[in-house]
Design an enzyme around this catalytic site. Sequence first.
Site, mmCIF file in Angstrom:
data_model
loop_
_atom_site.group_PDB
_atom_site.id
_atom_site.type_symbol
_atom_site.label_atom_id
_atom_site.label_comp_id
_atom_site.label_asym_id
_atom_site.label_seq_id
_atom_site.Cartn_x
_atom_site.Cartn_y
_atom_site.Cartn_z
ATOM 1 C CB SER A 137 45.970 -24.154 -5.676
ATOM 2 O OG SER A 137 44.738 -23.754 -6.155
ATOM 3 C CG ASP B 247 40.471 -22.769 0.245
ATOM 4 O OD1 ASP B 247 40.585 -22.015 -0.734
ATOM 5 O OD2 ASP B 247 41.435 -23.349 0.786
ATOM 6 C CG HIS C 10 43.322 -20.763 -2.446
ATOM 7 N ND1 HIS C 10 42.879 -22.059 -2.422
ATOM 8 C CD2 HIS C 10 44.092 -20.666 -3.569
ATOM 9 C CE1 HIS C 10 43.335 -22.707 -3.491
ATOM 10 N NE2 HIS C 10 44.083 -21.881 -4.194
HETATM 11 N N1 NFK Z 1 42.151 -16.790 -11.013
HETATM 12 C C1 NFK Z 1 42.277 -17.496 -9.805
HETATM 13 C C2 NFK Z 1 43.711 -17.585 -9.408
HETATM 14 C C3 NFK Z 1 44.010 -18.869 -8.739
HETATM 15 O O1 NFK Z 1 43.159 -19.695 -8.677
HETATM 16 C C4 NFK Z 1 45.322 -19.124 -8.137
HETATM 17 C C5 NFK Z 1 46.273 -18.140 -8.109
HETATM 18 C C6 NFK Z 1 47.484 -18.350 -7.509
HETATM 19 C C7 NFK Z 1 47.771 -19.572 -6.928
HETATM 20 C C8 NFK Z 1 46.833 -20.573 -6.954
HETATM 21 C C9 NFK Z 1 45.600 -20.359 -7.549
HETATM 22 N N2 NFK Z 1 44.657 -21.350 -7.587
HETATM 23 C C10 NFK Z 1 44.914 -22.660 -7.879
HETATM 24 O O2 NFK Z 1 45.853 -23.107 -8.499
HETATM 25 C C11 NFK Z 1 41.423 -16.850 -8.715
HETATM 26 O O3 NFK Z 1 40.501 -16.136 -9.011
HETATM 27 O O4 NFK Z 1 41.650 -17.061 -7.551
#
Ligand code: NFK
Length: 360
Positions: free
Chosen positions: A190, A275, A307
């Site tokens: 991510s 995703d 994800h």
């Molecule tokens: N607030 C985000 C959290 C999130 O995107 C996320 C959480 C943990 C690991 C990776 C993530 N996304 C990208 O970095 C969500 O709603 O999914």
Amino acid sequence: MDVSGGNHRHEAPWKRMSKEELDNQYSPSRWVVRLGAEEAMRTYSQIGNEVTKRARATGRSLLNVLYGDGDGEKLDIYLPEAVSEGNWGLVVALGSQLGALPWPTRPLFCPTAMPFLVFFHGGYWQSGSKDTSAFMVNPLTAQGVAVVIVAYDIAPKGTLDQMVDQVTQSIVFVQKQYPGNQGIYLCGHSAGAHLAAMMLLADWTKHGVTPNLKGFFLLSGVYDLEPIMHTSENAPLLPALEDAQRNSPLWQLETAPTQPADPACRILVTVGQHDSPEFHRQSREFYQTLCQGGWKASFEELHDMDHFEILWNLTQEDYVLTQAYLDVCVSVGGSINTIHNSNNNKTGATQWETGWLELE
Ligand SMILES: N[C@@H](CC(=O)c1ccccc1NC=O)C(=O)O
């Protein structure tokens, strides 16, 4: 100058989306199919916690090693069992000769040749920790791959530019510490995939060392940050369009393509089937840009994965992607064409199919 990047981005679908829709597209937890959003996030921390505890308890590790001057600039090194015995003796002997130096600042001379996978956690540059991110450690160290999990200063302490700089420093550190490595493979999830991808643009000359980068494993990443500027959760990270563009590997590689230091270096771009469409678009466009720029890239949509499940599955040695990573890291010279997701039936989150790789 055309500031929108490649032509296709004039038509970028996100430009027609409402703020609500963009928020939705860029909230990966809302796209989890087997759990509610909150439960998915709870499970993510819980599994991260457990696997990290287990990795620290079962294998040899060097924790909280400083790679820079800041207190956030630490990494954990998980060593393969067989190799670590020899190294450990050397490290301890050196450490004792150096007397009272605090443990993290002692030099770690481990010249042993082994591949290193360096992992950058996700959490939208605002959450996550190396202390809950040792997902792939056990299956990889079991096969002779050292795994390094890197901490960086998440926002609001760190800016995106600082995070990119810290990630660069952490890789320089690994190369300097282990000059005899059999390849450094960068892996990120991510936001961490974004940080890893930024290393395709790094200028190593000013660091006095060119890391032996042999591969990039990019998991459900964000490569064009411009749409993120228009989401409520992430906008504070990107005060201006130029911050977004400077930190967008997709935009940068389209405007000024880079070349790998090692022509054998390969990039595996993966996205979970579940995703969001925007995450799919980001991965696919990044893959296409890499191919157009002459990088050896592959793209895979991971069957029936969301994800977060991708990371959970990387704790398993028989998961198709773990096998792919092992194949690339361990069999130097092999090259990924395709991961075959042989399972077309939907199965439960805890079940996965072992796939296979087609090697050149
Ligand atoms: N607030 C985000 C959290 C999130 O995107 C996320 C959480 C943990 C690991 C990776 C993530 N996304 C990208 O970095 C969500 O709603 O999914």
